[in-house]
Design a protein around this motif. Sequence first.
Motif, mmCIF file in Angstrom:
data_model
loop_
_atom_site.group_PDB
_atom_site.id
_atom_site.type_symbol
_atom_site.label_atom_id
_atom_site.label_comp_id
_atom_site.label_asym_id
_atom_site.label_seq_id
_atom_site.Cartn_x
_atom_site.Cartn_y
_atom_site.Cartn_z
ATOM 1 N N TRP A 9 -56.303 -28.143 1.597
ATOM 2 C CA TRP A 9 -55.556 -26.995 1.065
ATOM 3 C C TRP A 9 -55.371 -27.170 -0.443
ATOM 4 N N ASN A 11 -58.254 -22.339 -2.434
ATOM 5 C CA ASN A 11 -58.663 -22.088 -1.055
ATOM 6 C C ASN A 11 -57.968 -22.976 -0.026
ATOM 7 N N LEU A 12 -57.941 -22.449 1.197
ATOM 8 C CA LEU A 12 -57.485 -23.215 2.353
ATOM 9 C C LEU A 12 -58.672 -23.329 3.309
ATOM 10 N N ALA A 51 -60.104 -19.489 3.982
ATOM 11 C CA ALA A 51 -59.503 -18.288 3.397
ATOM 12 C C ALA A 51 -59.098 -18.590 1.956
ATOM 13 N N SER A 78 -56.518 -18.727 0.435
ATOM 14 C CA SER A 78 -55.056 -18.815 0.537
ATOM 15 C C SER A 78 -54.548 -20.108 -0.074
ATOM 16 N N ASN A 132 -52.566 -18.748 -4.604
ATOM 17 C CA ASN A 132 -53.007 -17.436 -4.101
ATOM 18 C C ASN A 132 -52.216 -16.893 -2.922
ATOM 19 N N TRP A 133 -51.244 -17.652 -2.378
ATOM 20 C CA TRP A 133 -50.616 -17.136 -1.152
ATOM 21 C C TRP A 133 -49.572 -16.064 -1.438
ATOM 22 N N ARG A 187 -46.003 -14.031 0.551
ATOM 23 C CA ARG A 187 -45.863 -14.346 1.975
ATOM 24 C C ARG A 187 -45.605 -15.828 2.225
ATOM 25 N N PRO A 232 -46.467 -20.217 2.302
ATOM 26 C CA PRO A 232 -47.470 -21.085 2.940
ATOM 27 C C PRO A 232 -47.507 -20.966 4.467
ATOM 28 N N ALA A 252 -49.457 -17.982 5.406
ATOM 29 C CA ALA A 252 -50.873 -18.162 5.056
ATOM 30 C C ALA A 252 -51.563 -19.028 6.108
ATOM 31 N N SER A 302 -51.888 -17.163 9.486
ATOM 32 C CA SER A 302 -52.903 -16.123 9.409
ATOM 33 C C SER A 302 -54.308 -16.690 9.616
ATOM 34 N N LEU A 303 -54.538 -17.911 9.126
ATOM 35 C CA LEU A 303 -55.880 -18.495 9.267
ATOM 36 C C LEU A 303 -56.062 -19.239 10.590
#
Lengths: 308, 308
Positions: free
Chosen positions: B12, B16-17, B34, B36, B40-41, B44, B46, B49, B52-53
């Motif tokens: 992470w 990117n993640l 993603a 994320s 970039n998150w 919302r 961590p 994020a 979501s992935l």
Amino acid sequence: MAIAPALIGLDWGTSNLRAYLIGDNGAILDRLEAPSGVMNWGDRGPAAAMESLVGCWLDAHASLPVIAAGMIGSRQGWREAPYVDCPADAAGLAARMVSVEFRGNRRLHIVPGLKCHGDDGVPDVMRGEETQVVGGMTCEAADQQWIVLPGTHSKWVEVGDGRIQRFASFMTGELYDILGKHSILCRLMEGEGFDGQAFESGVRRATTAGGLLRQIFSARTLPLLNELLNASVASYLSGLLIGAEIEGASQWLGISGGTEARVTVLAGPMLASRYVCALTIKGITASVGPTDAAALGLLRIGRIGHLL
Amino acid sequence: MAIAPALIGLDWGTSNLRAYLIGDNGAILDRLEAPSGVMNWGDRGPAAAMESLVGCWLDAHASLPVIAAGMIGSRQGWREAPYVDCPADAAGLAARMVSVEFRGNRRLHIVPGLKCHGDDGVPDVMRGEETQVVGGMTCEAADQQWIVLPGTHSKWVEVGDGRIQRFASFMTGELYDILGKHSILCRLMEGEGFDGQAFESGVRRATTAGGLLRQIFSARTLPLLNELLNASVASYLSGLLIGAEIEGASQWLGISGGTEARVTVLAGPMLASRYVCALTIKGITASVGPTDAAALGLLRIGRIGHLL
């Protein structure tokens, strides 16, 4: 008694046009400047840009020669003055000037740039700096002399036997600029205030193991770990880059500290003082050359070329 | 027989993640990615994020441990995992993991970054690469091994006695990027197509007299004087910078070519092949490490930390 003007000299670069009304003894009688460089004159073209800045001088001094140096002689300029090969002296530059007509019967003479190939096959070029060097050369120069012109693309020039023997360019100023504006360092830098101690530390660190790519990264890790103030990052980076330039140039030109190495710095007061400071740290004796070396060089080339 | 998943591993970073569903034997059973990263998150946060992935993995494998490495453990991340000093091994990293709760009773374990001070007093840090190094270390390593992780800020790591002894960062990738986008070179570069000969010529030139600031300028003068195609400038510049990095790193780490120097490159295929080529030119034996070193490192750290 007032000194009579002998020459209208133009230092005409990429961004700016600097004009000098020069007396026979080298005194600057008047000076003008406009952002009318080769990349900036737009649709109106070079003749209009010149008239707009020095039209009144051209009117008042109808018989004075006009000589220009710099990017005005490049392919993108007014007329191309092809590069002259090193070694070259003022007479060689004067003999290879080209000219363009304006106002019907008057002529603008353009000093050519210089080209040189290093022993390692790396080619190099300059336009404008050759004229500053001619202005900054000490006259009794059977001796060797090194001249540095700091800037966006710093030039280091070896002078010997009254000629420019060879030179090399360094991307110091441009790298400083883009690192400060576009790299991860820009968020860490707070202001451009000068911190002499951070500058010196940068100069000294420039030559430690790992090379420049590692040392530039230290401008990030030092403030991150609270070992350097954010307000001092710009000075530290400036020291790193100028230190690396001096190291590389000394190596390339074979300048060693401690001996009778003499380096002349041609630059404005701020950059000149940084270079003298950095050279002194390296044990190299440095002095600051004339402020208006470009004007002095144009006068000397004009005289050798029998234009005045 | 299908391999049972043993770990959900997260690499992470800033942008990117990357998520891996990892089998007990180190096999990657599934992977997701993603944009994320920590920067970039957005609003919302961590936890959202991550859900979501990899929410479906968390649902399907309710008892699997979850371990993350990278900028997620920085001050700007989810929870700070303070830097561990070098030398350090996988057990030391495992012992200093921090954790955050999510979904009430589950925990995300975060691997700390590493800090090291060079002999010259230059501090350095990494986050994420330490886990890749643990994954890329050869197991019978009483021997010395060097691992390079090319990238925006390339890392060179010395491994010995099964521990990360020291490391240094090089601003190679970022400098390549900003020179290509923001310097005078960008107008000369035509495309990013790879010219192996221009790359090799850059690698060899990187160590000639004058230093990097001069050599970068040659990427301008060579095409200007028709000694390099504009389409090859990017490859030449890449060679210059990678060559300078290898030169600086070899000097700093005391790696000399010709001997039994072993360098492992941890990178994607494109960068890995450039580094192996440049190392070979320098006479240093190089090999490419495992593609999913981050996942292997997370598995090893999780196992040593008794999380699985």
